[in-house]
Design a protein around this motif. Structure first.
Motif, PDB file in Angstrom:
ATOM      1  N   GLU A  65      40.069  22.084  45.286  1.00 10.20           N
ATOM      2  CA  GLU A  65      40.114  23.505  45.676  1.00 10.20           C
ATOM      3  C   GLU A  65      41.264  23.751  46.653  1.00 10.20           C
ATOM      4  O   GLU A  65      42.004  24.733  46.540  1.00 10.20           O
ATOM      5  N   ILE A  66      41.407  22.816  47.594  1.00 10.75           N
ATOM      6  CA  ILE A  66      42.494  22.957  48.588  1.00 10.75           C
ATOM      7  C   ILE A  66      43.857  22.857  47.882  1.00 10.75           C
ATOM      8  O   ILE A  66      44.771  23.644  48.138  1.00 10.75           O
TER       9      ILE A  66
ATOM     10  N   ARG B  66      48.998  27.706  44.855  1.00 12.47           N
ATOM     11  CA  ARG B  66      49.185  29.163  44.737  1.00 12.47           C
ATOM     12  C   ARG B  66      50.046  29.691  45.871  1.00 12.47           C
ATOM     13  O   ARG B  66      50.839  30.610  45.709  1.00 12.47           O
ATOM     14  N   GLU B  67      49.876  29.051  47.028  1.00 13.40           N
ATOM     15  CA  GLU B  67      50.659  29.506  48.192  1.00 13.40           C
ATOM     16  C   GLU B  67      52.030  28.841  48.244  1.00 13.40           C
ATOM     17  O   GLU B  67      52.728  28.916  49.248  1.00 13.40           O
TER      18      GLU B  67
ATOM     19  N   GLN C 101      36.262  19.489  46.449  1.00 13.76           N
ATOM     20  CA  GLN C 101      36.828  20.238  47.585  1.00 13.76           C
ATOM     21  C   GLN C 101      38.318  20.005  47.716  1.00 13.76           C
ATOM     22  O   GLN C 101      39.079  20.933  47.985  1.00 13.76           O
TER      23      GLN C 101
ATOM     24  N   TYR D 260      52.964  21.944  39.287  1.00 16.46           N
ATOM     25  CA  TYR D 260      53.482  22.744  40.401  1.00 16.46           C
ATOM     26  C   TYR D 260      54.638  23.647  39.955  1.00 16.46           C
ATOM     27  O   TYR D 260      54.788  24.773  40.449  1.00 16.46           O
TER      28      TYR D 260
ATOM     29  N   THR E  42      45.931  26.383  35.420  1.00 14.31           N
ATOM     30  CA  THR E  42      44.559  25.862  35.374  1.00 14.31           C
ATOM     31  C   THR E  42      44.441  24.639  34.472  1.00 14.31           C
ATOM     32  O   THR E  42      43.853  23.629  34.854  1.00 14.31           O
TER      33      THR E  42
ATOM     34  N   GLU F 225      44.584  23.514  44.796  1.00 14.40           N
ATOM     35  CA  GLU F 225      44.835  24.716  43.990  1.00 14.40           C
ATOM     36  C   GLU F 225      45.319  25.877  44.872  1.00 14.40           C
ATOM     37  O   GLU F 225      46.308  26.554  44.555  1.00 14.40           O
ATOM     38  N   LYS F 226      44.654  26.023  45.996  1.00 13.86           N
ATOM     39  CA  LYS F 226      45.024  27.102  46.928  1.00 13.86           C
ATOM     40  C   LYS F 226      46.467  26.884  47.430  1.00 13.86           C
ATOM     41  O   LYS F 226      47.289  27.808  47.432  1.00 13.86           O
ATOM     42  N   ASN F 227      46.757  25.640  47.810  1.00 13.21           N
ATOM     43  CA  ASN F 227      48.105  25.359  48.318  1.00 13.21           C
ATOM     44  C   ASN F 227      49.186  25.519  47.241  1.00 13.21           C
ATOM     45  O   ASN F 227      50.307  25.909  47.535  1.00 13.21           O
TER      46      ASN F 227
END
Ligand code: ASP
Length: 439
Positions: A95-96, A102-103, A92, A57, A67, A98-100
């Motif tokens: 994926e969530i 990034r955000e 899944q 993180y 990655t 990774e998205k979080n």
């Protein structure tokens, strides 16, 4: 009645460890509520998943490419899923995550995913319901734990649940953001959930068979402690923290639920029982010895201190102003010493000294550094004459100079201050006189 079982990171570090955990749970049908930590170290040089998440993180937060780091974390879980031959995919979920990341969902969210994912695997493996801790463990806006709301919602939620897995270490703020406890905090979750269901016992499974009378790095092969009271454990907190999170005793202590520290790798060991009170005599007069180096004493002298009303208050207000907590405060008729952690104090020492002069107007202040504190603790001391005498004659024989003595009002503990360099010798001398010479 149900038993609450919490498993630490090393108990869940690999598929093989998961298998041991399932065997333990299957052995007793009362083990219906499970709190997992994140996967810990598989071998000495390994990295805990929680640490991997913090690192990963950290890169995400800087806008870097994480990655590889995330892939390594995924592999830790895949290894477990494949080793257990589970029909489960975390694709899944990753994926969530990774998205979080990034955000920039935050450090707390990141760290909590270790327990969250392990909880999903554990629930699947055991066939238990999965309950996300964010839905049942709550923090206030200011970050403090909201015991009342948590207990209310958790009790209700678990009323209709027979078996469940609730990940340790985290909960949520009122606005639903994830918040973690401090490191090792799954122990606290275990205690909170045990209280909510009024469990028969809170079993805390780890990689040691409970507490030892003294630190094994100082005493070779020290004996284990069968039973210890909550109060004794608090007095021995220098020792306890490595096995059980300091704050973990409070929720269960309020309602008298015992904690049983057990070893996942040797489940036949009875471990240590932490109880409110017991008529069981401890094997020796003392239950345990623990200590810590790195203290300093601020010795304050003032003529007629004993008759000056509010002197102690003025002294302590200076420490409060500077955000320093004190450990002990022995006093004489015209002297008072305040023991503090050296590393907390060192940067602020001159501010404290000038503050003390301003507030308390002492005749002199002297700072003594590199001190160690040793707590000798035992519920058996109360009814025994001569315990202090034995301690001090043992220390004199070992040529240890005692710099401070403090006996708690409960007669449960005697605190001894020595210089850092005498620390190990002093502990050995006390262990010898109370344990070895009794064998
Ligand atoms: N996984 C977290 C840590 O490493 C919390 C825990 O294990 O209790 O601190």
């Amino acid at each position: 009645m149900k038993k609450l079982v919490k498993f630490g990171g090393s108990s869940l570090a690999s598929a093989e460890q998961f298998q041991k955990v399932k065997e333990i749970i299957d052995m007793d049908p009362k083990r219906k509520l499970v709190i997992p930590s994140a996967p810990g170290k598989r071998y000495a040089k390994d990295t805990k998943v929680t640490d991997m998440l913090y690192i990963c993180y950290g890169i995400a937060e800087q806008g870097g490419n994480f990655t590889i780091e995330l892939e390594q974390i995924k592999n830790r879980y895949l290894e477990i899923i494949e080793g257990l031959k589970l029909d489960l995919s975390l694709e899944q979920e990753f994926e969530i995550i990774e998205k979080n990341f990034r955000e920039k969902a935050g450090n707390n969210y990141a760290a909590s995913r270790g327990e969250y994912l392990n909880g999903i695997i554990m629930a699947h493996y055991l066939g238990y319901e999965f309950i996300d801790a964010a839905e049942v463990i709550f923090f206030n806006e200011n970050g403090s734990f909201d015991a009342e709301k948590t207990n209310q919602i958790l009790t209700k939620r678990l009323e209709s649940t027979d078996t469940a897995v609730i990940p340790g270490f985290y909960g949520s703020y009122p606005d639903k953001r994830v918040k973690t406890f401090s490191r090792g905090g799954s122990d606290i979750t275990g205690s909170i959930v045990a209280r909510a269901v009024m469990a028969e016992v809170y079993e805390n499974w780890t990689d040691v068979s409970g507490f030892l009378i003294a630190d094994p790095r100082i005493i070779s092969n020290p004996e284990g402690i069968d039973t210890i009271t909550y109060r004794e454990l608090r007095e021995l907190s220098y020792m306890g923290a490595t096995v059980l999170h300091e704050e973990a005793i409070f929720p269960v202590r309020q309602v008298g639920i015992p904690i049983n520290i057990r070893n996942t790798n040797i489940p036949s060991d009875e471990g240590t029982w932490i109880v409110e009170s017991t008529c069981q005599k401890s094997k020796y007069v003392i239950t345990g010895i623990a200590g810590k180096k790195g203290f300093c004493a601020i010795n304050i002298e003032k003529d007629m201190m004993n008759s000056e009303i509010g002197f102690g208050k003025k002294v302590l207000s200076v420490f409060e102003e500077n955000g320093i907590s004190f450990e002990h405060m022995p006093s004489g008729i015209d002297t008072m010493s305040v023991f503090v952690h050296q590393d907390e104090f060192i940067h602020k020492e001159q501010k404290v000294v000038s503050g003390l002069h301003r507030e308390a107007k002492p005749d002199s202040i002297d700072i003594e550094s590199d001190l160690a504190l040793i707590a000798v603790v035992g519920r058996g001391m109360k009814s025994m004459r001569g315990t202090a005498g034995r301690i001090f004659s043992a220390l004199a024989h070992a040529s240890v100079n005692v710099k401070m003595i403090d006996q708690g009002s409960s007669e449960l503990n005697i605190i001894i201050g020595v210089s850092n360099e005498d620390f190990e010798t002093a502990i050995k001398a006390i262990y010898d006189i109370f344990v070895l010479s009794q064998l």
